[in-house]
Design an enzyme around this catalytic site. Sequence first.
Site: not given
Length: 637
Positions: A202, A265, A332, A398, A423, A425
């Site tokens: 990434d 990314h 993304e 996601w 998720y 995180d």
Amino acid sequence: MARNIIKLIVVLILFTNCDGLVIAQDSNDTISIIPIPASMEIRDGYFTLDSDTCIIANNSLQCYKELLRQYCRAELKDTKDTTKSNKIVFELDESLKHLGQEGYILDINTNAITINAYDHKGIFYGIQSLRQLLPTDVFSSSASENIPLKIPCAIITDKPQLQWRGLMIDCSRTFWSTEFLKRYIDLLALHKMNTLHLHLTDDQGWRLEIKSHPELTEKCATFAKKYNEPPERQGFYSQTEMKELIKYAAMRNVTIIPEIEMPGHSSEVFVAYPQLSCSGQRSEIFPFFKGPNITDQIFCAGNDATFEFLEDVLSEVADLFPSEFIHIGGDEAPKTAWKSCAKCQGIIKELDLKNEHELQSYFIKRIEKFLNSKGKRLIGWDEILEGGLAENATVMSWRGINGGIAAATSGHDAVMSPTSHCYFDYSYNSISTEKAYSYQPIPAQLTSAQQKHILGLQANFWSHIDRTEVAFDRQIFPRLCALAEVGWSPKETRNWQNFSQRLKPHLKRLEYLGVNYHHEISKGTVIGMWHPADMSETYKTLELDITEYLKQSGKYHVTFQYSQGLHRLGIKSVALLIDGKEISRDNHRGETGASHKDNIYKFEIDKQHNDVKYSIKAEIRSEGGCDSTGNIYLIHE
Ligand code: ACM
Ligand code: ZN
């Protein structure tokens, strides 16, 4: 007789989805298997594992004998004498094909323990259930002499509901050592989870040695010196290290899925190969929050050199990882650079594509063809649906569940990992363990044929915020225990009350394994807070009126839970006062921060009075700096 009735009730509870399963064994342990088996019957009596206990298994199952010895910390002598009693037997059995590769039957009677399965994976999971029937302190590394171990007689027939039960670890934003990843492989195995998805590349760093392109790890795995990043948060895995990790995982029925991000990314690649981006500009690797969260830098889709590079990389990845799937990211991807790139626009024109979404689809389809030619299947984040899904692609959903639904309705496989439940995180305020447990991965609107395309579920951990091992543990546990049960156990056997009872002794196991799990406050009342402005680095007394919360006699505790800040709170004592007079005091040092230690303070009231004032007085200080905030809870036990 009374005991038989209790045991019958256990069986009924398991099959009727009642709540509150807590079965005390003769010791102080509780029967608690997570994820709960599809069917379990507890029987009278115990098998006693002692220094005479032998183990019988054919050659292909030798490694599991060794694992069981490690789990029990007992010698378990080898024998071939099948007539012997006091034995543990692992046996592959063709007739159990209906339980699938991961299913097993665990039969414990007073003379013998037998694990039967169609495949060695099932034997492994039978051992994991057996492990959770051992006394809890077997999990403690300081328990030197365990035997004899009493194991309750039971018969368990079990198999998973979903074939993909995964965790994604972002190794780019923070590099995690192979030792740490091995620890997580062990924790996944304990919870019968079978997939470790490693996000290896990434913007924040390329983490895998690629022999044909050594610059990727020479130039793209470390931050510029000016950022002063700790060395342990950067680096890469050599192919030798990765091979060893793959082997370690395989022995524990965990498949490692590598992710190589494209086309977005990917700005770290342009530190070494700026010519592969649309702009041609050399980038720099910056820690997250020290640059844009998503950069406009992207692989040029109109440059054949991009595909030559990616095919070189993916060839090595395909050779290194035995997994069926290779994850290619796809999320993304900013289209700004493609819009103004002559080469990208040239391809759009040449192939008569409608827009940049179709250009992304062209990119992914080209990569898929290559992966398929290497005998691999492509999986990507749900953006790969945009502009048209590649022919054989699998979607990791996601941004909610719609990506998974769209994939399944068009005959493609999908793995569900929506931000709403998976998720890890995210904070516990947004995804509590109960919420993770409530997740239903199979969308009800799908037909039964379409539902078969939902391969399973996955928890994701992006490592841009919580970057220490202690904080990592806290984000993952106990939510992973909950999601493991959602992935493995039949819907009819899942029940939150029941799970939370089983979680209590399970957390003790995790504690013994050194897991810094999050302490969830379930029924507590917030009686106060601390803020940086009220704090000092020397002890101060904080007095809180708790009269309105103390409506019954009994045992209580007060606990301090840090919510943010760099420095922890230290606690010296908590006293209970009635009408200003100290009645009792729990005097011990505790702390709460990224990890908690001894932060529970107890008191008891024999009789509750309505006409007095109850208060607590706590001695607290900030340790290292006054910047943390947190809540103070009162819990009636
Ligand atoms: C993602 O969270 N960007 C897949
Ligand atoms: Zn371009």
